[in-house]
Design a protein around this motif. Structure first.
Motif, PDB file in Angstrom:
ATOM      1  N   ASP A 125       0.825  -1.206   0.000  1.00 24.72           N
ATOM      2  CA  ASP A 125       0.000   0.000   0.000  1.00 24.72           C
ATOM      3  C   ASP A 125       0.860   1.256   0.000  1.00 24.72           C
ATOM      4  O   ASP A 125       0.522   2.258  -0.627  1.00 24.72           O
ATOM      5  CB  ASP A 125      -0.967   0.000   1.180  1.00 24.72           C
ATOM      6  N   ARG A 126       2.025   1.198   0.664  1.00 29.11           N
ATOM      7  CA  ARG A 126       2.905   2.369   0.698  1.00 29.11           C
ATOM      8  C   ARG A 126       3.480   2.668  -0.678  1.00 29.11           C
ATOM      9  O   ARG A 126       3.497   3.836  -1.107  1.00 29.11           O
ATOM     10  CB  ARG A 126       4.035   2.150   1.706  1.00 29.11           C
ATOM     11  N   TYR A 127       3.972   1.633  -1.379  1.00 26.46           N
ATOM     12  CA  TYR A 127       4.589   1.963  -2.670  1.00 26.46           C
ATOM     13  C   TYR A 127       3.543   2.256  -3.751  1.00 26.46           C
ATOM     14  O   TYR A 127       3.843   2.975  -4.714  1.00 26.46           O
ATOM     15  CB  TYR A 127       5.634   0.932  -3.105  1.00 26.46           C
ATOM     16  N   VAL A 128       2.328   1.761  -3.596  1.00 24.52           N
ATOM     17  CA  VAL A 128       1.265   2.165  -4.526  1.00 24.52           C
ATOM     18  C   VAL A 128       0.903   3.629  -4.303  1.00 24.52           C
ATOM     19  O   VAL A 128       0.734   4.395  -5.266  1.00 24.52           O
ATOM     20  CB  VAL A 128       0.037   1.247  -4.372  1.00 24.52           C
ATOM     21  N   HIS A 129       0.806   4.062  -3.048  1.00 21.81           N
ATOM     22  CA  HIS A 129       0.537   5.480  -2.768  1.00 21.81           C
ATOM     23  C   HIS A 129       1.671   6.362  -3.293  1.00 21.81           C
ATOM     24  O   HIS A 129       1.422   7.462  -3.810  1.00 21.81           O
ATOM     25  CB  HIS A 129       0.328   5.703  -1.270  1.00 21.81           C
ATOM     26  N   ARG A 130       2.918   5.896  -3.185  1.00 19.14           N
ATOM     27  CA  ARG A 130       4.040   6.664  -3.731  1.00 19.14           C
ATOM     28  C   ARG A 130       3.892   6.809  -5.240  1.00 19.14           C
ATOM     29  O   ARG A 130       4.149   7.885  -5.802  1.00 19.14           O
ATOM     30  CB  ARG A 130       5.373   5.988  -3.394  1.00 19.14           C
ATOM     31  N   ALA A 131       3.500   5.735  -5.904  1.00 20.37           N
ATOM     32  CA  ALA A 131       3.325   5.797  -7.356  1.00 20.37           C
ATOM     33  C   ALA A 131       2.207   6.769  -7.726  1.00 20.37           C
ATOM     34  O   ALA A 131       2.343   7.559  -8.673  1.00 20.37           O
ATOM     35  CB  ALA A 131       3.029   4.402  -7.905  1.00 20.37           C
ATOM     36  N   LEU A 132       1.107   6.725  -6.989  1.00 14.63           N
ATOM     37  CA  LEU A 132       0.017   7.666  -7.254  1.00 14.63           C
ATOM     38  C   LEU A 132       0.475   9.106  -7.033  1.00 14.63           C
ATOM     39  O   LEU A 132       0.188   9.995  -7.852  1.00 14.63           O
ATOM     40  CB  LEU A 132      -1.180   7.346  -6.367  1.00 14.63           C
ATOM     41  N   ASP A 133       1.200   9.340  -5.948  1.00 15.08           N
ATOM     42  CA  ASP A 133       1.700  10.692  -5.664  1.00 15.08           C
ATOM     43  C   ASP A 133       2.676  11.157  -6.738  1.00 15.08           C
ATOM     44  O   ASP A 133       2.784  12.366  -7.007  1.00 15.08           O
ATOM     45  CB  ASP A 133       2.377  10.729  -4.297  1.00 15.08           C
ATOM     46  N   ALA A 134       3.389  10.211  -7.355  1.00 15.08           N
ATOM     47  CA  ALA A 134       4.356  10.551  -8.403  1.00 15.08           C
ATOM     48  C   ALA A 134       3.695  10.752  -9.760  1.00 15.08           C
ATOM     49  O   ALA A 134       4.373  11.115 -10.728  1.00 15.08           O
ATOM     50  CB  ALA A 134       5.417   9.454  -8.506  1.00 15.08           C
ATOM     51  N   GLY A 135       2.381  10.511  -9.839  1.00 15.54           N
ATOM     52  CA  GLY A 135       1.665  10.793 -11.079  1.00 15.54           C
ATOM     53  C   GLY A 135       1.270   9.581 -11.895  1.00 15.54           C
ATOM     54  O   GLY A 135       0.908   9.732 -13.075  1.00 15.54           O
TER      55      GLY A 135
END
Length: 306
Positions: A125-135
């Motif tokens: 969930d953390r790295y998916v949120h990072r990907a979303l935040d990165a666009g």
């Protein structure tokens, strides 16, 4: 092998792509299912296809086995104004690394829709949120290769985040070319009952369970289908699309998106377009599938910008 060449025995049915785009009055193609990934990963994918004959009974020569820059030039030359970098892990520990590569690829490839992926593992969930935040604008999940149940509790927060953000997810969930433990309409049906607002793009039209995935598309507003390899001579030998479902292709025409599986296809790129045109569903339907539906979903501007 050059982009204009085709493997021995490839289908002769292709189209004049510039003429087709001009006739339809569209600025190009929005292809939601193309593969770009780190070279060492792509080499392993190609090795799999080189050996896939025993699984399908059909040889699977890679038509566009080219270096990355050449593949990009070919795809743009075919008319693609927006495309994806579909990539996927087959084990824990790969997802965050693949997403980092994909973010860099998108940054240097402005016509690529920033693609990401995930796998059920601690920290997903953390790295998916990072990907979303990165666009990230689209995710890819491969239930056949990953071999996991999409309804596992480990992914519940991930699916919830994607539903909340409205981010489309291309999911290989059909049982073609060979079934997996969690392919078929059952697991995806259970997932959609839990997360009915998900924007799922069913890869390969759900091949070979076409009718079942058409049912899910009718039932859930966010579900779409991509045409990847469907209707081509190659796939019609393996899993023919049922003629009785042709009317539903028209009825759901605004929910069907162009996908090709470039470069991992055993025939010329233009054959996918030929296969769609010869369905005879009309220019309005074809215009939507090749460009308008994808452009609307991903907010692609006529120039190919964002």
């Amino acid at each position: 092998m050059s982009g204009s060449d085709s493997p021995a025995g490839a289908p002769a049915g292709t189209v004049d792509m510039p003429a087709l785009l001009a006739r339809l009055g569209i600025p190009g193609l929005v292809d939601v299912h193309t593969h770009f990934m780190p070279k060492n990963v792509l080499d392993k994918v190609w090795a799999y296809f080189d050996a896939v004959g025993p699984l399908t009974g059909l040889e699977w020569p890679i038509t566009y086995r080219e270096e990355e820059d050449r593949r990009l030039a070919l795809l743009r030359g075919f008319g693609a104004v927006a495309f994806t970098a579909m990539l996927y892990p087959h084990k824990p520990g790969m997802g965050a690394w693949l997403n980092s590569w994909a973010a860099d690829f998108a940054a240097r490839t402005p016509d690529c829709l920033h693609t990401a992926t995930f796998f059920p593992e601690p920290g997903v969930d953390r790295y998916v949120h990072r990907a979303l935040d990165a666009g990230a604008r689209v995710f890819k999940v491969h239930l056949q290769v990953g071999g996991f149940d999409p309804t596992t509790a480990e992914l519940d927060a991930v699916w919830g985040a994607l539903a909340d953000s409205g981010t489309p997810v291309v999911v290989h969930c059909g049982s073609g070319p060979t079934p997996g433990n969690f392919t078929g309409p059952g697991p995806m049906g259970r997932l959609l009952r839990r997360h009915p607002r998900l924007r799922v793009i069913v890869a390969h039209m759900g091949m070979p369970e076409y009718s079942d995935f058409l049912d899910l598309t009718e039932r859930y507003e966010g579900v779409r289908l991509d045409t990847t390899m469907a209707f081509t001579d190659f796939s019609e030998r393996l899993a023919p699309f049922p003629e009785r479902e042709s009317k539903r292709l028209v009825d759901l025409g605004d929910r069907i998106l162009l996908g090709s599986d470039f470069p991992n296809i055993p025939y010329p790129y233009a054959h996918q377009l030929h296969a769609l045109e010869r369905l005879g569903l009309g220019d309005d339907w074809l215009r939507g599938v090749l460009y308008e539906n994808g452009a609307a979903l991903f907010h692609v501007k006529p120039t190919g910008g964002r």
